[in-house]
Design an enzyme around this catalytic site. Structure first.
Site, PDB file in Angstrom:
ATOM      1  N   GLY A 130      28.454  94.724  51.118  1.00 46.99           N
ATOM      2  CA  GLY A 130      27.330  95.511  51.616  1.00 46.99           C
ATOM      3  C   GLY A 130      26.201  95.503  50.605  1.00 46.99           C
ATOM      4  O   GLY A 130      25.405  94.558  50.527  1.00 46.99           O
ATOM      5  N   GLY A 131      26.123  96.551  49.801  1.00 48.43           N
ATOM      6  CA  GLY A 131      25.017  96.745  48.853  1.00 48.43           C
ATOM      7  C   GLY A 131      24.654  95.504  48.050  1.00 48.43           C
ATOM      8  O   GLY A 131      23.475  95.133  47.962  1.00 48.43           O
ATOM      9  N   GLU A 163      31.620 102.340  59.523  1.00 42.21           N
ATOM     10  CA  GLU A 163      30.438 103.143  59.889  1.00 42.21           C
ATOM     11  C   GLU A 163      30.302 103.243  61.408  1.00 42.21           C
ATOM     12  O   GLU A 163      29.848 104.268  61.929  1.00 42.21           O
ATOM     13  CB  GLU A 163      29.182 102.541  59.224  1.00 42.21           C
ATOM     14  N   SER A 213      32.201  98.226  47.648  1.00 43.04           N
ATOM     15  CA  SER A 213      31.584  98.177  46.317  1.00 43.04           C
ATOM     16  C   SER A 213      31.997  96.944  45.508  1.00 43.04           C
ATOM     17  O   SER A 213      32.187  97.001  44.303  1.00 43.04           O
ATOM     18  CB  SER A 213      31.881  99.459  45.530  1.00 43.04           C
ATOM     19  N   HIS A 216      33.510  98.084  62.100  1.00 42.39           N
ATOM     20  CA  HIS A 216      33.145  98.573  60.769  1.00 42.39           C
ATOM     21  C   HIS A 216      33.344 100.088  60.693  1.00 42.39           C
ATOM     22  O   HIS A 216      33.135 100.800  61.667  1.00 42.39           O
ATOM     23  CB  HIS A 216      31.687  98.208  60.456  1.00 42.39           C
ATOM     24  N   ASN A 227      27.068  91.835  54.509  1.00 41.59           N
ATOM     25  CA  ASN A 227      26.761  92.755  55.607  1.00 41.59           C
ATOM     26  C   ASN A 227      25.506  93.527  55.206  1.00 41.59           C
ATOM     27  O   ASN A 227      25.584  94.439  54.391  1.00 41.59           O
ATOM     28  CB  ASN A 227      27.964  93.697  55.807  1.00 41.59           C
ATOM     29  N   TRP A 228      24.384  93.118  55.773  1.00 47.04           N
ATOM     30  CA  TRP A 228      23.106  93.715  55.349  1.00 47.04           C
ATOM     31  C   TRP A 228      22.907  95.114  55.936  1.00 47.04           C
ATOM     32  O   TRP A 228      21.975  95.811  55.565  1.00 47.04           O
ATOM     33  CB  TRP A 228      21.941  92.806  55.753  1.00 47.04           C
ATOM     34  N   LYS A 229      23.752  95.497  56.871  1.00 44.75           N
ATOM     35  CA  LYS A 229      23.669  96.830  57.505  1.00 44.75           C
ATOM     36  C   LYS A 229      22.252  97.070  58.041  1.00 44.75           C
ATOM     37  O   LYS A 229      21.592  96.127  58.460  1.00 44.75           O
ATOM     38  CB  LYS A 229      24.119  97.912  56.521  1.00 44.75           C
ATOM     39  N   GLY A 252      30.127 101.696  49.652  1.00 42.85           N
ATOM     40  CA  GLY A 252      28.830 102.238  49.251  1.00 42.85           C
ATOM     41  C   GLY A 252      28.926 103.370  48.243  1.00 42.85           C
ATOM     42  O   GLY A 252      27.953 104.069  47.983  1.00 42.85           O
ATOM     43  N   GLU A 257      38.673  97.403  54.202  1.00 42.77           N
ATOM     44  CA  GLU A 257      37.614  98.162  53.543  1.00 42.77           C
ATOM     45  C   GLU A 257      38.014  99.633  53.463  1.00 42.77           C
ATOM     46  O   GLU A 257      37.787 100.394  54.408  1.00 42.77           O
ATOM     47  CB  GLU A 257      36.310  98.046  54.336  1.00 42.77           C
TER      48      GLU A 257
HETATM   49  P1  PGA Z   1      29.519  98.055  50.110  1.00 46.37           P
HETATM   50  O1  PGA Z   1      29.775  97.899  51.681  1.00 46.37           O
HETATM   51  O2  PGA Z   1      29.719  96.703  49.500  1.00 46.37           O
HETATM   52  O3  PGA Z   1      28.100  98.547  50.007  1.00 46.37           O
HETATM   53  O4  PGA Z   1      30.503  99.056  49.603  1.00 46.37           O
HETATM   54  C1  PGA Z   1      30.794  97.078  52.170  1.00 46.37           C
HETATM   55  C2  PGA Z   1      30.823  97.163  53.672  1.00 46.37           C
HETATM   56  O5  PGA Z   1      30.645  98.257  54.216  1.00 46.37           O
HETATM   57  O6  PGA Z   1      31.027  96.147  54.360  1.00 46.37           O
END
Ligand code: PGA
Length: 251
Positions: free
Chosen positions: A235-236, A98, A214, A96, A10-12, A174, A168
């Site tokens: 994500g990251g 967010e 993470s 998600h 997930n490149w956000k 993150g 999640e």
């Molecule tokens: P993260 O994000 O790996 O940066 O914690 C995961 C996500 O939000 O899908």
């Protein structure tokens, strides 16, 4: 029932067009031939088409990070399932944390999106997870149950295994803080039980549940070794091809 692992990046809100192309090339070079794990990358909307071109001929599929449930019309800023399909999208992340936290996503809108995605023959990745406050105050189970029931409300049994759930925990996204493999697995087993109650044992046993929060090459192997952890939503660590590859093929 053996479930094939599924790792999605997930490149956000990261990557310009050039950065996205370079990252997609890196992903194809490192894991583009992998077939024993399902793999997807989810770039921002602006980069979907360019990344689709680069993924062609590889085993890596394209995902989007969100969608609107309506088919078309006066919804400034939104994109529809058919638009995503027309640029080669296979998976769509829905709900998600967010989106829930910053953009008014509710269990109801998640459900509308899941229905729209399935009706378009796209595959939803449905995100759920508790916040730290909810976990600390003992509400974790009820929050997860509410989110799962909300997302799957009115979804036909025959469509359930087209979905992936991404567990999640919000406190792990993150933050560098990861759920322990045991915490993740317990949550996944609990989620599977909810699906079993809503549908049946066989469907629950076939549904893939990713862990997200993470996840990185250093902790992927142990997380992915858990009985009910069927992959990851990253994500990251998905923003560097070598890290992403290190999760797909943890050493
Ligand atoms: P993260 O994000 O790996 O940066 O914690 C995961 C996500 O939000 O899908």
């Amino acid at each position: 029932m053996a479930r094939k692992k599924f790792v999605a990046g997930n490149w956000k809100m990261n990557t310009t067009i050039d950065e996205a192309k370079a990252l997609a090339k890196g992903v194809v070079e490192t894991v583009g031939n992998v077939t024993d794990v399902d793999i997807a990358v989810c770039p921002p909307f602006t980069n979907l088409l360019a990344v689709a071109e680069i993924l062609k001929g590889s085993s890596v599929k394209l995902g989007a990070q969100d969608v609107h449930w309506e088919a078309k019309g006066a919804y400034t800023g939104k994109v529809s399932c058919s638009m995503l399909k027309s640029v080669g999208v296979t998976y769509v992340i829905v709900g998600h944390s967010e989106q829930r936290q910053y953009f008014h996503e509710t269990d109801e809108t998640v459900n509308k999106k899941v229905k729209a995605v399935l009706a378009s023959e796209l595959l939803p990745i449905i995100c759920i997870g508790e916040t730290l406050d909810e976990r600390k105050s003992g509400q974790m189970d009820s929050v997860i149950e509410r989110q799962v029931k909300g997302a799957f409300s009115g979804i036909e049994a025959s469509d359930v295994t087209k979905c992936t759930i991404a567990y999640e925990p919000v406190w792990a996204i993150g933050t560098g803080e990861t759920a322990t493999p045991q915490q993740a697995n317990e949550a996944h087993i609990f989620i599977r039980k909810i699906i079993e109650k809503l549908y049946d044992k066989e469907i629950a046993a076939s549904l893939r549940i990713q862990y997200g929060g993470s996840m990185k090459p250093e902790n992927a192997k142990e997380l992915l070794a858990q009985s009910d952890v069927d992959g990851g939503l990253i994500g990251g660590a998905s923003l560097k091809a070598s890290d992403f590859a290190g999760i797909v093929n943890p050493v």
